[in-house]
Design a protein around this motif. Structure first.
Motif, PDB file in Angstrom:
ATOM      1  N   VAL A  49       0.846  -1.186   0.000  1.00 15.63           N
ATOM      2  CA  VAL A  49       0.000   0.000   0.000  1.00 15.63           C
ATOM      3  C   VAL A  49       0.880   1.233   0.000  1.00 15.63           C
ATOM      4  O   VAL A  49       2.023   1.207   0.449  1.00 15.63           O
ATOM      5  CB  VAL A  49      -0.939   0.038   1.230  1.00 15.63           C
ATOM      6  CG1 VAL A  49      -1.876  -1.154   1.235  1.00 15.63           C
ATOM      7  CG2 VAL A  49      -0.155   0.115   2.516  1.00 15.63           C
ATOM      8  N   ARG A  50       0.323   2.311  -0.508  1.00  7.78           N
ATOM      9  CA  ARG A  50       1.030   3.588  -0.487  1.00  7.78           C
ATOM     10  C   ARG A  50       0.652   4.295   0.802  1.00  7.78           C
ATOM     11  O   ARG A  50      -0.520   4.429   1.130  1.00  7.78           O
ATOM     12  CB  ARG A  50       0.633   4.426  -1.687  1.00  7.78           C
ATOM     13  CG  ARG A  50       1.334   5.752  -1.729  1.00  7.78           C
ATOM     14  CD  ARG A  50       1.090   6.460  -3.028  1.00  7.78           C
ATOM     15  NE  ARG A  50       1.573   7.829  -2.960  1.00  7.78           N
ATOM     16  CZ  ARG A  50       1.659   8.632  -4.001  1.00  7.78           C
ATOM     17  NH1 ARG A  50       1.281   8.214  -5.188  1.00  7.78           N
ATOM     18  NH2 ARG A  50       2.105   9.871  -3.863  1.00  7.78           N
ATOM     19  N   ALA A  51       1.653   4.760   1.546  1.00 10.08           N
ATOM     20  CA  ALA A  51       1.393   5.467   2.796  1.00 10.08           C
ATOM     21  C   ALA A  51       0.925   6.883   2.497  1.00 10.08           C
ATOM     22  O   ALA A  51       1.287   7.465   1.472  1.00 10.08           O
ATOM     23  CB  ALA A  51       2.670   5.513   3.649  1.00 10.08           C
ATOM     24  N   VAL A  52       0.133   7.424   3.401  1.00 10.25           N
ATOM     25  CA  VAL A  52      -0.166   8.858   3.349  1.00 10.25           C
ATOM     26  C   VAL A  52       1.073   9.586   3.860  1.00 10.25           C
ATOM     27  O   VAL A  52       1.619   9.239   4.904  1.00 10.25           O
ATOM     28  CB  VAL A  52      -1.383   9.179   4.247  1.00 10.25           C
ATOM     29  CG1 VAL A  52      -1.458  10.658   4.546  1.00 10.25           C
ATOM     30  CG2 VAL A  52      -2.661   8.694   3.582  1.00 10.25           C
ATOM     31  N   LEU A  53       1.518  10.555   3.114  1.00 11.62           N
ATOM     32  CA  LEU A  53       2.718  11.312   3.473  1.00 11.62           C
ATOM     33  C   LEU A  53       2.329  12.773   3.564  1.00 11.62           C
ATOM     34  O   LEU A  53       1.848  13.354   2.600  1.00 11.62           O
ATOM     35  CB  LEU A  53       3.804  11.101   2.412  1.00 11.62           C
ATOM     36  CG  LEU A  53       5.106  11.876   2.583  1.00 11.62           C
ATOM     37  CD1 LEU A  53       5.793  11.489   3.893  1.00 11.62           C
ATOM     38  CD2 LEU A  53       6.022  11.626   1.403  1.00 11.62           C
ATOM     39  N   ARG A  54       2.531  13.344   4.723  1.00  5.51           N
ATOM     40  CA  ARG A  54       2.079  14.719   4.938  1.00  5.51           C
ATOM     41  C   ARG A  54       3.093  15.429   5.799  1.00  5.51           C
ATOM     42  O   ARG A  54       3.356  15.008   6.920  1.00  5.51           O
ATOM     43  CB  ARG A  54       0.707  14.677   5.614  1.00  5.51           C
ATOM     44  CG  ARG A  54       0.297  15.968   6.249  1.00  5.51           C
ATOM     45  CD  ARG A  54      -0.941  15.802   7.081  1.00  5.51           C
ATOM     46  NE  ARG A  54      -1.058  16.944   7.980  1.00  5.51           N
ATOM     47  CZ  ARG A  54      -2.182  17.409   8.460  1.00  5.51           C
ATOM     48  NH1 ARG A  54      -3.305  16.833   8.145  1.00  5.51           N
ATOM     49  NH2 ARG A  54      -2.200  18.432   9.274  1.00  5.51           N
ATOM     50  N   ASP A  55       3.668  16.491   5.245  1.00  2.00           N
ATOM     51  CA  ASP A  55       4.588  17.335   6.010  1.00  2.00           C
ATOM     52  C   ASP A  55       5.714  16.532   6.644  1.00  2.00           C
ATOM     53  O   ASP A  55       6.175  16.857   7.738  1.00  2.00           O
ATOM     54  CB  ASP A  55       3.842  18.092   7.124  1.00  2.00           C
ATOM     55  CG  ASP A  55       2.736  18.966   6.565  1.00  2.00           C
ATOM     56  OD1 ASP A  55       1.706  19.111   7.233  1.00  2.00           O
ATOM     57  OD2 ASP A  55       2.909  19.493   5.452  1.00  2.00           O
ATOM     58  N   GLY A  56       6.156  15.475   5.969  1.00  4.03           N
ATOM     59  CA  GLY A  56       7.261  14.696   6.488  1.00  4.03           C
ATOM     60  C   GLY A  56       6.862  13.570   7.418  1.00  4.03           C
ATOM     61  O   GLY A  56       7.726  12.852   7.924  1.00  4.03           O
ATOM     62  N   PHE A  57       5.583  13.384   7.671  1.00  7.38           N
ATOM     63  CA  PHE A  57       5.104  12.289   8.521  1.00  7.38           C
ATOM     64  C   PHE A  57       4.287  11.328   7.661  1.00  7.38           C
ATOM     65  O   PHE A  57       3.419  11.763   6.923  1.00  7.38           O
ATOM     66  CB  PHE A  57       4.244  12.827   9.664  1.00  7.38           C
ATOM     67  CG  PHE A  57       5.016  13.704  10.623  1.00  7.38           C
ATOM     68  CD1 PHE A  57       5.112  15.067  10.425  1.00  7.38           C
ATOM     69  CD2 PHE A  57       5.662  13.149  11.725  1.00  7.38           C
ATOM     70  CE1 PHE A  57       5.838  15.872  11.287  1.00  7.38           C
ATOM     71  CE2 PHE A  57       6.381  13.937  12.607  1.00  7.38           C
ATOM     72  CZ  PHE A  57       6.470  15.303  12.384  1.00  7.38           C
ATOM     73  N   PHE A  58       4.562  10.024   7.784  1.00  8.69           N
ATOM     74  CA  PHE A  58       3.801   9.071   6.969  1.00  8.69           C
ATOM     75  C   PHE A  58       3.056   8.084   7.844  1.00  8.69           C
ATOM     76  O   PHE A  58       3.425   7.804   8.987  1.00  8.69           O
ATOM     77  CB  PHE A  58       4.709   8.345   5.960  1.00  8.69           C
ATOM     78  CG  PHE A  58       5.640   7.316   6.550  1.00  8.69           C
ATOM     79  CD1 PHE A  58       6.954   7.638   6.844  1.00  8.69           C
ATOM     80  CD2 PHE A  58       5.207   6.017   6.792  1.00  8.69           C
ATOM     81  CE1 PHE A  58       7.818   6.697   7.378  1.00  8.69           C
ATOM     82  CE2 PHE A  58       6.066   5.067   7.337  1.00  8.69           C
ATOM     83  CZ  PHE A  58       7.368   5.410   7.632  1.00  8.69           C
ATOM     84  N   LEU A  59       1.975   7.573   7.260  1.00 10.08           N
ATOM     85  CA  LEU A  59       1.137   6.599   7.961  1.00 10.08           C
ATOM     86  C   LEU A  59       0.573   5.640   6.926  1.00 10.08           C
ATOM     87  O   LEU A  59       0.066   6.071   5.891  1.00 10.08           O
ATOM     88  CB  LEU A  59      -0.012   7.313   8.680  1.00 10.08           C
ATOM     89  CG  LEU A  59      -1.035   6.421   9.390  1.00 10.08           C
ATOM     90  CD1 LEU A  59      -0.404   5.779  10.622  1.00 10.08           C
ATOM     91  CD2 LEU A  59      -2.270   7.230   9.803  1.00 10.08           C
ATOM     92  N   ALA A  60       0.685   4.354   7.204  1.00 10.94           N
ATOM     93  CA  ALA A  60       0.092   3.344   6.328  1.00 10.94           C
ATOM     94  C   ALA A  60      -0.778   2.422   7.168  1.00 10.94           C
ATOM     95  O   ALA A  60      -0.477   2.174   8.344  1.00 10.94           O
ATOM     96  CB  ALA A  60       1.168   2.535   5.616  1.00 10.94           C
ATOM     97  N   SER A  61      -1.832   1.918   6.569  1.00  9.04           N
ATOM     98  CA  SER A  61      -2.720   1.043   7.329  1.00  9.04           C
ATOM     99  C   SER A  61      -3.116  -0.161   6.497  1.00  9.04           C
ATOM    100  O   SER A  61      -3.031  -0.161   5.273  1.00  9.04           O
ATOM    101  CB  SER A  61      -3.981   1.807   7.756  1.00  9.04           C
ATOM    102  OG  SER A  61      -4.835   1.995   6.638  1.00  9.04           O
TER     103      SER A  61
END
Lengths: 299, 166
Positions: A216-228
């Motif tokens: 999956v592609r992680a959400v990347l925002r302002d240098g912080f990423f999150l994948a679920s």
């Protein structure tokens, strides 16, 4: 007790107050900070088509909005609604002015449905992963994870292009809370697996591969990423021994590869050197990137 | 806020903060809470400095009252002092002793009851003005004033004679 005596007593009572030196300066600084937050919130609310906001470092944004100015501690600036969601993840009440009430900030978020989301929430001290529903806020008691190494969470300060800060499995949110029952039987007790971390400005995309093989592609925002990744508990056919009866396992509970891409290709990879025994088996890493908690090493 | 407005605001705060912090202290009974209350009210005033006509001091006072009343409404609970503090009565008689006893009694009074007295007797506001600030009826202001004075007399028994206003 006559009126004049009461007035004098009140005046003497109030006279115990000490003067407040430097008050004007303090007030004006707070006024300026509030004004800057309002301007930032207004800019974030605009549709992100023109790069009119000049920022020292511009991270690629996955949520379709202009890059945000970072606060002085490296955490991203948030709109009031985003801070309100951060407070829900921390299971705290949302006041009228949430931005002024807390130093917690929403780092990255993935929407799972109407009013359902998973998120990484950061403060200058620690990070919390959460799954949130409108009824419960965070579906579990918030577990703060201190930043490592200690100090500002600022992604610009990373030694390498990418760092994993936390991985967890959390109870999936539903509109009614967590578990849903029908005819007395639980019909929804899913889990969500989350991995969160930081990326330097040159990283444009982060991809996470899970132990069931899905990428999956992680959400990347302002240098912080999150994948679920969603999953559930299932009977474990490989369990043996006295406790194997009724043994359960999760379907996809760990990331097995994380790749950071820049403008011209792969910048960095993280993967376990050997199959980890658990989500937090870090005995195999010899570099210092993934210590002290995680098993993913640079490859 | 342009430079001229910042300078005029700074002059106002420097000249009136000593008086305003006393009002904040009378409302809260605590130095730290008084500073916070005053600072919050001044930040709101700074945001609207261009539009404040007439007396900025009155504007700040209103902001303090509104914020303090808002806090009480949200908490919906008055923190009563468990027992009035022991007052060592000095060997003096007359007005001075009575004022001293009253000062101690005011400190022991619950904050909301004290605030009614602050607004009526310290700020000299009318019942109608107090009712507008506290968001209640004039009748409620009257009964709250009466109860606050009665409680003061309990806490300062040397003040026996009622001095209620009409």
């Amino acid at each position: 007790m006559t009126d004049p005596i009461l007035k004098e007593a009140l005046a003497e009572f109030a006279g115990q107050a000490a003067p407040v030196p430097g008050l004007a300066g303090r007030v004006l600084r707070r006024h300026d900070r509030r004004r800057r937050r309002r301007i930032t919130a207004a800019a974030l609310a605009a549709v992100a088509t023109a790069a009119a906001v000049v920022v020292p470092f511009a991270w690629p944004q996955d949520e379709g909005r202009t890059a945000a100015l970072h606060t002085s501690n490296g955490l991203p600036a948030n709109t009031p609604d985003e801070v309100a969601d951060a407070l829900r993840c921390l299971r705290r009440k949302v006041p009228r002015d949430p931005v002024a009430a807390t130093d917690a900030r929403l780092l990255a978020r993935i929407h799972l449905g109407k009013d359902l989301f998973v998120a990484a929430v950061g403060s200058p001290r620690d990070l919390v992963l959460c799954a949130a529903s409108p009824k419960t806020g965070n579906t579990e008691v918030p577990q703060p994870i201190p930043w490592y190494p200690a100090g500002p969470a600022d992604p610009k300060a990373l030694r390498h292009p990418l760092r994993v800060d936390a991985a967890a499995s959390v109870t999936a949110p539903t509109r009614s809370g967590t578990v849903e029952y029908r005819n007395g039987r639980a019909v929804h007790d899913d889990l969500v697996f989350l991995v969160s971390g930081r990326a330097r400005p040159e990283v444009r995309r982060v991809e996470v591969t899970w132990s069931d093989g899905r990428t999956v592609r992680a959400v990347l925002r302002d240098g912080f990423f999150l994948a679920s990744h969603t999953g559930r508990m299932e009977p474990d056919p490989t369990a043996t021994g006295a406790m194997s009866r009724g043994a359960m396992r999760t379907s996809a509970d760990r990331p097995t590869r994380i790749v950071a891409y820049g403008a011209s290709g792969v910048l960095y990879r993280l993967a376990p050197r050997i199959a980890p025994r658990s989500l937090y088996d870090n005995s195999q890493c010899v570099d210092t990137i993934s210590l002290p908690r995680h098993y993913l090493c640079s490859v | 806020m342009n430079q001229e407005a910042r300078e005029s605001f700074t002059r106002f705060v420097e000249s009136r903060s000593a008086v305003l912090v006393r009002t904040a202290y009378a409302l809260t009974g605590d130095q730290h809470a008084a500073e916070e209350l005053l600072q919050n009210a001044l930040v709101k005033t700074a945001a609207r400095w261009r539009h404040v006509h007439g007396s900025p001091e009155a504007y700040v006072r209103r902001a303090m009252y509104n914020e303090q009343v808002g806090r009480w409404r949200r908490s919906r609970r008055e923190t009563a002092v468990a027992a009035p503090p022991e007052v060592a009565q000095p060997d003096r008689s007359g007005e001075v002793a009575e004022r001293l006893a009253l000062r101690h009694a005011l400190a022991a009074l619950p904050a909301r009851k004290r605030a009614v007295l602050v607004l009526r007797y310290f700020e000299d506001l009318s019942e109608t003005e107090v009712a507008q600030i506290m968001g209640c009826s004039v009748g409620t202001v009257r009964s709250q004033t009466h109860k606050a004075l009665a409680r003061l007399r309990e806490l300062a028994p040397s003040s026996e004679h009622a001095g209620g206003r009409t």
